[in-house]
Design an enzyme around this catalytic site. Structure first.
Site, PDB file in Angstrom:
ATOM      1  N   GLY A   1      -8.260 -16.627  18.056  1.00 18.98           N
ATOM      2  CA  GLY A   1      -7.549 -16.965  19.214  1.00 18.98           C
ATOM      3  C   GLY A   1      -7.347 -16.069  19.988  1.00 18.98           C
ATOM      4  O   GLY A   1      -8.488 -16.139  21.512  1.00 18.98           O
TER       5      GLY A   1
ATOM      6  N   CYS B   1      19.544  -5.775  26.232  1.00 21.29           N
ATOM      7  CA  CYS B   1      20.384  -4.602  25.452  1.00 21.29           C
ATOM      8  C   CYS B   1      20.176  -4.614  23.836  1.00 21.29           C
ATOM      9  O   CYS B   1      21.034  -5.103  23.029  1.00 21.29           O
ATOM     10  CB  CYS B   1      21.416  -5.238  25.465  1.00 21.29           C
ATOM     11  SG  CYS B   1      21.953  -5.860  27.109  1.00 21.29           S
ATOM     12  N   GLU B   2      19.137  -3.944  23.923  1.00 17.46           N
ATOM     13  CA  GLU B   2      17.780  -3.342  22.156  1.00 17.46           C
ATOM     14  C   GLU B   2      17.451  -2.859  22.559  1.00 17.46           C
ATOM     15  O   GLU B   2      16.225  -1.504  23.671  1.00 17.46           O
ATOM     16  CB  GLU B   2      16.921  -4.749  21.580  1.00 17.46           C
ATOM     17  CG  GLU B   2      18.682  -6.107  21.941  1.00 17.46           C
ATOM     18  CD  GLU B   2      18.350  -6.038  20.093  1.00 17.46           C
ATOM     19  OE1 GLU B   2      18.108  -5.242  19.338  1.00 17.46           O
ATOM     20  OE2 GLU B   2      19.333  -6.936  19.907  1.00 17.46           O
TER      21      GLU B   2
ATOM     22  N   TYR C   1      -0.508 -14.662  22.038  1.00 16.24           N
ATOM     23  CA  TYR C   1       0.888 -13.861  21.518  1.00 16.24           C
ATOM     24  C   TYR C   1       1.780 -13.322  22.767  1.00 16.24           C
ATOM     25  O   TYR C   1       1.936 -12.488  21.861  1.00 16.24           O
ATOM     26  CB  TYR C   1       0.866 -12.737  20.614  1.00 16.24           C
ATOM     27  CG  TYR C   1      -0.342 -13.655  19.470  1.00 16.24           C
ATOM     28  CD1 TYR C   1      -0.038 -15.016  18.162  1.00 16.24           C
ATOM     29  CD2 TYR C   1      -1.642 -13.196  19.077  1.00 16.24           C
ATOM     30  CE1 TYR C   1      -0.570 -16.001  17.875  1.00 16.24           C
ATOM     31  CE2 TYR C   1      -2.710 -14.326  18.374  1.00 16.24           C
ATOM     32  CZ  TYR C   1      -2.130 -14.942  17.169  1.00 16.24           C
ATOM     33  OH  TYR C   1      -3.325 -15.513  17.003  1.00 16.24           O
TER      34      TYR C   1
HETATM   35  C1  LIG Z   1      -3.365 -17.221  13.573  1.00 23.86           C
HETATM   36  C2  LIG Z   1      -3.788 -17.891  12.653  1.00 23.86           C
HETATM   37  C3  LIG Z   1      -5.463 -17.421  13.074  1.00 23.86           C
HETATM   38  C4  LIG Z   1      -5.952 -16.557  14.604  1.00 23.86           C
HETATM   39  O1  LIG Z   1      -5.975 -15.143  14.636  1.00 23.86           O
HETATM   40  P1  LIG Z   1      -6.372 -14.965  15.661  1.00 23.86           P
HETATM   41  O2  LIG Z   1      -5.816 -13.307  15.398  1.00 23.86           O
HETATM   42  O3  LIG Z   1      -5.224 -15.082  16.855  1.00 23.86           O
HETATM   43  O4  LIG Z   1      -7.988 -14.803  16.219  1.00 23.86           O
HETATM   44  C5  LIG Z   1      -7.221 -18.213  12.761  1.00 23.86           C
HETATM   45  N1  LIG Z   1      -6.476 -19.071  11.538  1.00 23.86           N
HETATM   46  C6  LIG Z   1      -5.479 -19.468  10.491  1.00 23.86           C
HETATM   47  C7  LIG Z   1      -5.288 -20.097   9.741  1.00 23.86           C
HETATM   48  C8  LIG Z   1      -4.502 -18.442  11.688  1.00 23.86           C
HETATM   49  O5  LIG Z   1      -2.778 -18.109  11.089  1.00 23.86           O
END
Ligand SMILES: *Cc1c(COP(=O)(O)O)cnc(C)c1O
Length: 440
Positions: free
Chosen positions: A296, A367-368, A396
């Site tokens: 990801g 406000c944190e 993210y």
């Molecule tokens: C979040 C997640 C990913 C991706 O993680 P990255 O660190 O963004 O590569 C892959 N597989 C599962 C099961 C996840 O929960």
């Protein structure tokens, strides 16, 4: 993972060197690829997100090229949760990627861009019966099962629907991914996966279930992992498990190796796809497996920037560093507040770079006290009206934003083929309450 406690005394030169997609033009200021960023807030307002499709595409290609010369058979499933905008999923799907999804919402997003259900992998520790019904009806390529309880539910739902469900068991290998504790998932104390010592009995049980097709195993140990060592530890355990299963006469055809490949936020080492491909090739080549990976962050993180305007400069006599208050906040980018994450910050306008360097605190207006972007960061002196770019926010970032403090969610732009496209307008203030009901 970087944290405020170990804030590097960086300056912008280090960041420009470690971010080759960013360039400082002496007239146009900071450029992302070929796009000068300075006109964007004038035109679209701030804060705003930019995701660069050209960068995502080239990173995806780097990843596929790392595996091309290898003997292993690998498919890439983009982890949608890192950035779930339809344009991002669509782009990666057109490059040939499948997806890893963790909810009905992400499943619907993937279907919305016509991803073949066979290329969808469904992960997640608490899939609901409704989610499983949809997944089973669609005959998704693979459901990654996180517990024995879930396996039995899938079996029951599949039977009711008159379908067979293809599954992998997600195994918790109990290895330390050496990343931030909030993004570690492969330790026994984490909620994820089936305990390693129970893997074989549960897999055997899966074999007894007439509406389950057991494909193999899945292992995902965490996120922002920059060395191959934790993967190596997990993979060795998986090889052992696969061999044991086969000795017992159980077929294992798939191993999903998960995601978690780290990127360089400061100048730490980015996970190298060639090293990963080498490790996977060396470990699995003789095992006749179909392998999956689920990246990801690595694909989309470096492709995103959050641009924000300085609302106020607050010189505080009792503190060494002045407070620079932005119009972006933790509701936009929560990573610094949630994970102590360090993000590079660079001024946008060229003229700012002529000013002397000073140590600055960069904060949001919420406000944190955790609404922080940087502590004592060495930057050219900033003042009201300046634009700054917060780097590596493609993963993210916007997906985790909220409307806390009744702050509408920021607008999103995409750079594609060196052109700027609006991909989501700024949420309006009225939209914040348009579904709210005041009872009599
Ligand atoms: C979040 C997640 C990913 C991706 O993680 P990255 O660190 O963004 O590569 C892959 N597989 C599962 C099961 C996840 O929960």
């Amino acid at each position: 993972m970087s944290s405020f406690k170990t804030e590097p005394k960086t300056n912008y030169q280090t960041l420009l060197t470690s971010h080759p997609n960013l360039r400082l033009d002496s007239i146009k200021g900071l450029c992302f690829g070929t796009i000068a960023l300075e006109m964007l807030t004038k035109h679209y307002g701030s804060p705003l997100w930019i995701i660069n499709a050209d960068i995502i595409k080239s990173r995806y290609q780097r990843l596929t090229q790392a595996f091309q010369p290898k003997k292993i058979d690998v498919s890439i499933h983009y982890a949608v949760k890192a950035n779930d905008h339809l344009a991002v999923i669509d782009l990666l799907a057109k490059e040939g990627a499948g997806v890893d999804i963790v909810s009905l919402g992400e499943l619907k997003r993937a279907l919305q861009v016509h991803i073949n259900p066979k290329k969808i992998c469904f992960s997640g520790v608490g899939k609901t019966e409704e989610e499983l019904k949809t997944a089973i009806d669609l005959e998704l390529g693979q459901i990654n099962v996180e517990s024995r309880e879930e396996l039995l539910l899938i079996s029951q739902v599949a039977q009711q629907r008159g379908k067979k469900a293809a599954i992998c068991l997600r195994i918790n290998p109990d290895v330390n991914a050496k990343t931030h504790h909030k993004i570690t998932t492969g330790l026994a104390e984490n909620k994820f996966g089936i305990a390693y010592q129970h893997a074989l009995p549960v897999y055997k049980e899966a074999y007894q279930l007439s509406h389950i097709i057991p494909l193999g195993f899945d292992v995902h140990i965490g996120s922002q992992i920059s060395s191959v060592e934790p993967y190596q530890k997990a993979f060795v355990k998986m090889v052992d498990l696969i061999q044991h299963a086969r000795l017992e006469g159980l077929k294992v055809s798939v191993l999903d190796c998960g995601g978690g490949f780290g990127i360089s936020y400061y100048n730490e080492k980015e996970a190298n796809p060639v090293e990963l491909a080498d490790l996977m090739d060396k470990t699995f080549a003789s095992l006749d497996l179909h392998l999956c990976i689920e990246p990801g962050r690595w694909l989309v993180g470096p492709a995103g920037i959050l641009i924000s305007k300085v609302t106020r400069r607050k010189d505080n006599e009792s503190k060494a560093a002045p407070f620079i208050i932005l119009d972006a906040a933790m509701n936009d980018l929560i990573r610094p507040a949630m994970y102590d994450a360090w993000h590079g910050i660079l001024p946008v306008q060229a003229e700012i770079y002529n000013r002397p360097l000073e140590s600055l605190n960069i904060d949001g207006p919420i406000c944190e006290s955790s609404d922080i972007f940087a502590r004592q960061r060495n930057l050219p002196s900033l003042k009201e009206g300046d634009d700054i770019a917060i780097l590596d926010t493609g993963a993210y970032g916007h997906v985790m934003s909220s409307s806390y403090n009744a702050r509408p969610q920021a607008l999103q732009l995409m750079i594609k083929n060196n052109k700027v496209h609006l991909i989501k307008p700024r949420q309006t203030i009225e939209e914040l309450w348009n579904k709210e009901i005041i009872p009599e």
